[in-house]
Every structure is written in structure tokens, then in C-alpha cells.
Design an enzyme around this catalytic site. Structure first.
Site, PDB file in Angstrom:
ATOM      1  N   CYS A 142       0.823  -1.213   0.000  1.00 26.88           N
ATOM      2  CA  CYS A 142       0.000   0.000   0.000  1.00 26.88           C
ATOM      3  C   CYS A 142       0.859   1.265   0.000  1.00 26.88           C
ATOM      4  O   CYS A 142       1.581   1.515  -0.946  1.00 26.88           O
ATOM      5  CB  CYS A 142      -1.002  -0.028   1.145  1.00 26.88           C
ATOM      6  SG  CYS A 142      -2.429   1.051   0.838  1.00 26.88           S
ATOM      7  N   SER A 192      -7.860   0.355   0.538  1.00 23.24           N
ATOM      8  CA  SER A 192      -8.184   1.402   1.502  1.00 23.24           C
ATOM      9  C   SER A 192      -7.131   2.502   1.382  1.00 23.24           C
ATOM     10  O   SER A 192      -6.126   2.495   2.089  1.00 23.24           O
ATOM     11  CB  SER A 192      -8.211   0.828   2.925  1.00 23.24           C
ATOM     12  OG  SER A 192      -8.512   1.827   3.877  1.00 23.24           O
ATOM     13  N   HIS A 235      -4.338  -4.183   0.122  1.00 22.68           N
ATOM     14  CA  HIS A 235      -4.146  -4.813   1.436  1.00 22.68           C
ATOM     15  C   HIS A 235      -4.663  -6.255   1.411  1.00 22.68           C
ATOM     16  O   HIS A 235      -5.671  -6.579   2.067  1.00 22.68           O
ATOM     17  CB  HIS A 235      -4.892  -4.023   2.515  1.00 22.68           C
ATOM     18  CG  HIS A 235      -4.189  -2.792   2.966  1.00 22.68           C
ATOM     19  ND1 HIS A 235      -3.035  -2.820   3.720  1.00 22.68           N
ATOM     20  CD2 HIS A 235      -4.469  -1.486   2.748  1.00 22.68           C
ATOM     21  CE1 HIS A 235      -2.637  -1.575   3.977  1.00 22.68           C
ATOM     22  NE2 HIS A 235      -3.483  -0.760   3.390  1.00 22.68           N
ATOM     23  N   GLU A 237      -3.671  -8.721   2.949  1.00 23.54           N
ATOM     24  CA  GLU A 237      -3.564  -9.352   4.268  1.00 23.54           C
ATOM     25  C   GLU A 237      -4.699  -8.950   5.214  1.00 23.54           C
ATOM     26  O   GLU A 237      -4.826  -9.520   6.313  1.00 23.54           O
ATOM     27  CB  GLU A 237      -2.224  -8.989   4.919  1.00 23.54           C
ATOM     28  CG  GLU A 237      -2.119  -7.585   5.483  1.00 23.54           C
ATOM     29  CD  GLU A 237      -2.014  -6.496   4.421  1.00 23.54           C
ATOM     30  OE1 GLU A 237      -2.211  -5.314   4.766  1.00 23.54           O
ATOM     31  OE2 GLU A 237      -1.720  -6.815   3.250  1.00 23.54           O
ATOM     32  N   ARG A 249     -14.711   3.975  11.953  1.00 23.67           N
ATOM     33  CA  ARG A 249     -13.798   5.003  12.475  1.00 23.67           C
ATOM     34  C   ARG A 249     -13.990   6.319  11.726  1.00 23.67           C
ATOM     35  O   ARG A 249     -14.046   7.384  12.327  1.00 23.67           O
ATOM     36  CB  ARG A 249     -12.362   4.522  12.325  1.00 23.67           C
ATOM     37  CG  ARG A 249     -11.287   5.519  12.742  1.00 23.67           C
ATOM     38  CD  ARG A 249      -9.961   5.189  12.081  1.00 23.67           C
ATOM     39  NE  ARG A 249     -10.038   5.300  10.630  1.00 23.67           N
ATOM     40  CZ  ARG A 249      -9.149   4.786   9.788  1.00 23.67           C
ATOM     41  NH1 ARG A 249      -8.132   4.085  10.239  1.00 23.67           N
ATOM     42  NH2 ARG A 249      -9.298   4.955   8.479  1.00 23.67           N
TER      43      ARG A 249
END
Length: 302
Positions: A142, A192, A235, A237, A249
């Protein structure tokens, strides 16, 4: 075969409860075997979450993998206890004198900043330069991928109109390339981020090969120098609930985020997300360890 971690690492118990074979230091030291030594530069704020996610992905291989975590000296995390960092993390000065089979550089929540404005940028540059001679293969994730592409090859990043968040379909190219061996024609990956990399600049560099991408997300998997450096712009993982935590969040911060794409059933955030990317994520990390680390690193590398 197992991954080897510090005896007291908190996520070790979680991994064992998930039936992932984790070997502690005592048992590992009793075996006459040449393990693969992996160093993880963890730049993520919630370090224990990232530890768990990466260790899950590194566990699906017949190799014995020794994992050590390293952190920057020029910046100290505000979201992880000092006790945890002191007990389970090394500083760069403690690892730079030896050779490592593999290095993982994680993402970091600093992508809207210019690279040179990041507090630990110069230390990260020093680590990337050191890895040229001391690491067999480096995997950048990322923002870590954006930073690596920028420093190593001068590839710029750009800010998107809105955050790229969700699970996106990627297309596989160059299936003879070992990194995507065993991949389907299309596969899913969590994303993200607020920034992307310049596709034209990547394609113009003869040292860089795009082996998977999507129209929405741009280049996803980029192989450089025969796998000496590998860049993963998403991402893979991520845990099943990581995007959910980030979405909630951002709501709490008043950012009015869009619902993550292709993530919640019926796009309903009250429903449990569906895990749809783990198999390809595991294959990615297994291929990296096997073809670019294990089969390339000298037996007497140290």
C-alpha cells in the site's frame, strides 16, 4: 511448516486458537534446519492488528519462517504501548549489520502528505537503500508500495477524488510470472487509500512489470528487477473486519465515508462482511516466500 515468533508475542495465542502452526523460539532453536528470516517494518498505527494479519498470511507455506518486527527510531507510534514496542520490536540499528532473506514494508496512514514531509522519511530511505545489499527480496504494501516506487524508480503518486475503499476485482496478467502462479483470471483484493500511482510512469519504466491491475484501482501487483522488489498497492492481508473498523472510524470522525464497495452483503453495514479474498492473499505471500525469497537466497546468506 510453522512461522516462528517471540514466545510472548500476544497475537501468538490468537494464531494458535485459529489452528495456525506457530513455533516458539525454544522449539525452533532445537531444530537443525535453515529457516527463512523475514523482517517486517511495521509502519501501521495499530501494530498488533497488522502483526496478526501478516502472520496469518505468512503461515501458509511448507517453509519454516522466522519473523522479526522492526520500527523506526525517528518516530514512535502513539497507538501501540511502549512496553509492546520495547519487548517485540527491534530498531533498524539492531538489524542493519546482518543479512535478511526477506523484508516487508507495510502501509502507513500518511499518504496525503508529500513523501519528504513524513517524519521518518529519511530513515525509510536509509532502510530501502540498505535493503539493496542486505535483503534478497522486499515486499512493499500500500503506502509502502507508493513510497518504494517513488524512491527507487521516481514514480509519482496522485490524490484521488475520494477514498478508494472496498473489495475490488483485479485482472491477472503474465501468468508465467511466479508471483501470480496459481491465480485465477480475476480475483478480489481489499483497498483502503486516498492516493494511487501513475500508471503511465510505471508502464514507461522497463524495470517494472505490472502483473495484476484493475480499471478502478490501477496497477495492483508490480514486479521489479526479477522480484528483488515487489509492490502491492492494496491490502491482501486485511482481516475480514478491518474495512468495517476503518469505515466506522471514519464515520466517528465525521468524514462521511462511502460504504466500502463489494464488502457488506446488500451494501448494508449492519450485516457481517463476507471474506472473499483470503485464498489469493495466501497464494500471493506463499509465492513471494517460495519463488523470490527461498529459491533465491543463499544458504549461507548470513
Amino acid at each position: 511448516m510453522p512461522i516462528r515468533v517471540n514466545n510472548d508475542l500476544p497475537v501468538k495465542k490468537i494464531l494458535e486458537d485459529e489452528n495456525i502452526f506457530v513455533m516458539d523460539e525454544n522449539r525452533s532453536n532445537s531444530q537443525d534446519i535453515r529457516p527463512i528470516d523475514i523482517l517486517i517494518l511495521n509502519l501501521m498505527p495499530l501494530k498488533e492488528n497488522t502483526e496478526l494479519e501478516l502472520l496469518r498470511s505468512l503461515s501458509n507455506t511448507p517453509l519454516q519462517v522466522n519473523v522479526n518486527f522492526v520500527r523506526t527510531s525517528s518516530y514512535e507510534s502513539k497507538h501501540t504501548s511502549k512496553e509492546h514496542l520495547k519487548q517485540f520490536y527491534l530498531k533498524f540499528k539492531e538489524v542493519k549489520s546482518r543479512k535478511w532473506d526477506g523484508l516487508i514494508i507495510t502501509g502507513a496512514p500518511v499518504e496525503k502528505m508529500d513523501f519528504e514531509e513524513v517524519e521518518y522519511w529519511q530513515e525509510l530511505v536509509d532502510i530501502m537503500e540498505w535493503s539493496r545489499t542486505n535483503v534478497t527480496s522486499t515486499l512493499h504494501i500500500c503506502w509502502g508500495a507508493q513510497a518504494g516506487l517513488y524512491h527507487r524508480y521516481g514514480i509519482p503518486k496522485f490524490e484521488m477524488e475520494k477514498k478508494l475503499s472496498g473489495v475490488y476485482k483485479m485482472k491477472t496478467f503474465h501468468k508465467r510470472t511466479e508471483l501470480v502462479r496459481g491465480f485465477d483470471d480475476y480475483f478480489l483484493v481489499p483497498q483502503s487509500r486516498y492516493t494511487g500511482v501513475d500508471r503511465a510512469a510505471v508502464e514507461a519504466n522497463p524495470e517494472l512489470e505490472i502483473v495484476a491491475d484493475s480499471e478502478e484501482c490501477g496497477p495492483y501487483l508490480i514486479v521489479a528487477e526479477g522480484g528483488k522488489n515487489i509492490f502491492v498497492t492494496g491490502h491482501p492481508e486485511y482481516d475480514t473486519l478491518t474495512l468495517d473498523s476503518e469505515y466506522k472510524r471514519d464515520i466517528g470522525r465525521g468524514l462521511n465515508p462511502s460504504i466500502p464497495v463489494n464488502y457488506y452483503p446488500d451494501d448494508d453495514p449492519t450485516k457481517k462482511p463476507t471474506k472473499s479474498w483470503r485464498c489469493h492473499a495466501n497464494t500471493l505471500y506463499t509465492n513471494w516466500l517460495n519463488y523470490y525469497v527461498y529459491q533465491q537466497t543463499p544458504y549461507n546468506w548470513r
